[in-house]
Each structure stands twice: as C-alpha cells, then as structure tokens.
Enzyme design. Structure first.
Site, mmCIF file in Angstrom:
data_model
loop_
_atom_site.group_PDB
_atom_site.id
_atom_site.type_symbol
_atom_site.label_atom_id
_atom_site.label_comp_id
_atom_site.label_asym_id
_atom_site.label_seq_id
_atom_site.Cartn_x
_atom_site.Cartn_y
_atom_site.Cartn_z
ATOM 1 C CG ASP A 74 13.263 -5.192 4.547
ATOM 2 O OD1 ASP A 74 12.935 -3.875 4.417
ATOM 3 O OD2 ASP A 74 12.948 -5.846 3.232
ATOM 4 C CG HIS A 101 2.851 -9.288 7.219
ATOM 5 N ND1 HIS A 101 2.800 -9.772 6.026
ATOM 6 C CD2 HIS A 101 1.429 -9.299 7.387
ATOM 7 C CE1 HIS A 101 1.448 -9.926 5.174
ATOM 8 N NE2 HIS A 101 0.702 -9.456 6.258
ATOM 9 C CB CYS A 116 8.684 -9.767 26.412
ATOM 10 S SG CYS A 116 8.448 -10.682 27.888
ATOM 11 C CB CYS A 119 11.969 -9.801 28.578
ATOM 12 S SG CYS A 119 11.015 -8.132 28.513
ATOM 13 C CB THR A 176 2.801 -7.184 -2.715
ATOM 14 O OG1 THR A 176 2.063 -8.326 -2.201
ATOM 15 C CG2 THR A 176 1.876 -6.253 -3.335
ATOM 16 C CB SER A 177 2.570 -12.593 -5.205
ATOM 17 O OG SER A 177 2.308 -12.978 -3.906
ATOM 18 C CD GLU A 219 5.516 -12.613 -11.725
ATOM 19 O OE1 GLU A 219 6.127 -13.153 -12.726
ATOM 20 O OE2 GLU A 219 5.723 -13.114 -10.772
HETATM 21 P P1 OAD Z 1 5.727 -12.665 -2.784
HETATM 22 O O1 OAD Z 1 7.042 -13.543 -2.805
HETATM 23 O O2 OAD Z 1 4.377 -13.461 -2.667
HETATM 24 O O3 OAD Z 1 5.785 -11.782 -4.117
HETATM 25 C C1 OAD Z 1 6.602 -10.810 -4.477
HETATM 26 C C2 OAD Z 1 6.225 -10.046 -5.881
HETATM 27 O O4 OAD Z 1 7.470 -9.229 -5.979
HETATM 28 C C3 OAD Z 1 5.938 -11.219 -6.862
HETATM 29 O O5 OAD Z 1 4.815 -10.734 -7.463
HETATM 30 C C4 OAD Z 1 7.154 -11.023 -7.984
HETATM 31 O O6 OAD Z 1 7.012 -10.760 -9.427
HETATM 32 C C5 OAD Z 1 7.683 -9.471 -7.384
HETATM 33 N N1 OAD Z 1 8.867 -8.990 -7.950
HETATM 34 C C6 OAD Z 1 10.051 -9.796 -7.689
HETATM 35 N N2 OAD Z 1 11.137 -9.056 -7.840
HETATM 36 C C7 OAD Z 1 10.822 -7.898 -8.256
HETATM 37 C C8 OAD Z 1 11.475 -6.623 -8.483
HETATM 38 N N3 OAD Z 1 12.856 -6.561 -8.636
HETATM 39 N N4 OAD Z 1 10.716 -5.477 -8.817
HETATM 40 C C9 OAD Z 1 9.568 -5.351 -8.483
HETATM 41 N N5 OAD Z 1 8.574 -6.723 -8.183
HETATM 42 C C10 OAD Z 1 9.494 -7.838 -7.973
HETATM 43 O O7 OAD Z 1 5.807 -11.647 -1.665
HETATM 44 P P2 OAD Z 1 4.780 -10.772 -0.870
HETATM 45 O O8 OAD Z 1 3.651 -10.618 -1.740
HETATM 46 O O9 OAD Z 1 5.299 -9.580 -0.299
HETATM 47 O O10 OAD Z 1 4.310 -12.567 5.093
HETATM 48 O O11 OAD Z 1 4.281 -11.811 0.150
HETATM 49 C C11 OAD Z 1 3.330 -11.524 1.087
HETATM 50 C C12 OAD Z 1 3.499 -12.353 2.421
HETATM 51 O O12 OAD Z 1 3.583 -13.514 2.346
HETATM 52 C C13 OAD Z 1 4.826 -11.653 3.177
HETATM 53 O O13 OAD Z 1 4.684 -10.411 3.664
HETATM 54 C C14 OAD Z 1 5.073 -12.987 4.156
HETATM 55 C C15 OAD Z 1 4.667 -13.982 2.893
HETATM 56 O O14 OAD Z 1 4.149 -15.176 3.500
HETATM 57 C C16 OAD Z 1 4.413 -13.229 6.306
HETATM 58 O O15 OAD Z 1 5.555 -13.617 6.601
HETATM 59 C C17 OAD Z 1 3.523 -13.020 7.387
#
Ligand code: OAD
Length: 232
Positions: free
Chosen positions: A94, A109, A117, A136, A176-177, A203
């Site tokens: 985003d 990403h 293109c 394009c 990020t997880s 978490e």
């Molecule tokens: P995830 O969905 O794997 O993890 C999101 C994290 O945010 C989790 O640890 C949640 O606990 C945490 N979370 C949720 N709500 C929150 C809040 N209000 N405040 C703080 N933390 C919160 O997302 P990403 O780690 O970003 O890749 O995923 C990594 C990649 O996997 C993405 O970029 C995407 C996906 O597949 C592609 O599409 C290439």
C-alpha cells in the site's frame, strides 16, 4: 564529532491493520481467504491471469479508500525530526507510508499503485484496473502486470537494504509476523552488524528471540509512544 545514530525500520501488514487493510496471516488474514498458489505466484499468473488481475485490481481499488493511521504518521515525524538517517523498508504494497508523510520508502515487495510492463520493462504509476489489458504507456504492448513481488520472485532493492542495515545503529521491526524471508532475516543480520534491535508488534513475532526488546500492542499506540520517547 560522532555520527548521529542511524535507524532502519522494517514494516509489515500490522502497521496498516488499523487503517482497515487485512493482514496476511492469522484469523481472517488474506491468506485464509485466498490460496497463495492461486493468486501470488508467477505460475498462477501464467495459468489464470484473469483471476490474478481481478484479485489485485480489487486490492488496488481498496487501498485507495484507506487512510494512514497514527503509526504511519509517527514514522514520518521521526524522519523529519531525528538528527540521523531514518530508512523505512516496507513489505507493504500500500502507499500509506507515503501518504502519512514518509519519503524514500523502500518497497521491497512492490507496490499496488505501480504497473510493470513485461514487454519493455518500464514501470508506471497505476490507479485503475489491469483486467481489461490496457496498453503500456511507453510501448503500447498489452503486457502490464501488477508490480508486486510474488512468491518465488526476488524482492526489490536488496542491495540498498543491505547497505542500510550495515549502517544501522538501531533496527526496528513493526507489525510483521517474521514468517517471510528475506525480510524475516533482517533482524539477525542487523544484530550481527552491530545494531540494537527492537520489535513493535501486537504479539511476539516468529523471530522475537532475536530482538533486544519487544514492545507489544497496537501499532497506533506502541509506534507513537516509541517515537515520542525517542524524540524527547
Ligand atoms: P502478516 O500477516 O504475516 O503479519 C502481520 C503481523 O502484524 C502479525 O504479527 C500481527 O500480530 C501483527 N499485527 C496485527 N495487527 C496489528 C496492529 N494493529 N499493530 C501492530 N501489529 C499488528 O504480515 P507480514 O509479516 O507483513 O508478501 O507478511 C509478510 C509478507 O507475507 C507480505 O509482505 C506478503 C505476505 O505474503 C507478499 O505478498 C510478497
């Protein structure tokens, strides 16, 4: 004179969750509603391009209705007010960091608001659909795809990220997880290269043990609190 500390910040879907954008994993996450293999791989695009284009068209339209939240704005404030270098690396596709005021964000990403293109290898800012195969703007070929790094593809700007991590005094991971590499490995790399490491997340993430400190809670609260602490 000593150099002011450099900060590298890695963000993930959690920072945009309170703006109303779905995260990927966990209850109700995007990958519970759609299979990665159906919509987020080059093979899926080759097999059923309409399905993939429709999926990204919907998401491209949706993010344009969302607004940055206090966490995005706090990072922009940090960038403006911190005396040292602040580099934001995001896994998010985003544009809420930019609309929150951050500049020079590294989108490792890719980006929803960009079309690539595959005929002439140019990229174009794109806000509308791709399903109808628009030409394009550069070469006219009907070969535009979402400018998203799919599973099996190499993330963007890894050299810039490595350089920033090598220069970092503090590495901060937000929302990020820690499930997807190479981003999930940045904390180890930053530590090995001498940075202090901090995690801000709802978490504990999968790589939580690698962080010197974890502050848990919603991003709008923990990120704004951390930036406030740092600047005062
Ligand atoms: P995830 O969905 O794997 O993890 C999101 C994290 O945010 C989790 O640890 C949640 O606990 C945490 N979370 C949720 N709500 C929150 C809040 N209000 N405040 C703080 N933390 C919160 O997302 P990403 O780690 O970003 O890749 O995923 C990594 C990649 O996997 C993405 O970029 C995407 C996906 O597949 C592609 O599409 C290439």
């Amino acid at each position: 004179m000593t150099k002011p500390p450099s900060i590298v910040i890695l963000t993930g879907a959690g920072i945009s969750a309170e703006s109303g954008i779905d995260t990927f994993r966990g209850g109700g996450g995007l990958w519970e509603q759609h299979r990665v293999e159906d919509v987020a791989t080059p093979e899926a695009f080759a097999r059923d391009p309409d399905l993939v284009l429709r999926f990204y068209d919907m998401r491209r339209a949706a993010i344009q209705t969302k607004l940055p939240n206090a966490a995005h704005q706090a990072l922009a404030r940090l960038e403006r007010e911190w005396p040292g270098r602040v580099t934001v690396v995001t896994q998010n596709v985003d544009d809420l960091h930019e609309r929150g005021g951050s500049q020079g964000v590294i989108h490792m990403h890719g980006e929803h608001l960009s079309a690539w293109c595959t005929a002439c290898d140019t990229r174009h800012r794109w806000t509308g659909p791709l399903l109808d195969r628009p030409p394009c703007p550069t070469c006219g070929a009907r070969a535009l795809r979402p400018d998203i790094v799919w599973f099996g593809e190499i993330p963007y700007r890894m050299d810039d990220i490595q350089r920033a991590l090598a220069d970092a005094d503090l590495f901060v991971s937000i929302g990020t997880s820690g499930a997807v590499y190479p981003a999930a490995g940045f904390v180890r790399l930053a530590r090995e290269l001498g940075a202090r490491t901090l995690e801000l997340n709802l978490e504990r993430s999968q790589g939580s043990a690698w962080f010197d400190e974890s502050r848990l809670g919603p991003a709008s609260a923990v990120v704004t609190g951390w930036v406030e602490d740092l600047l005062t």
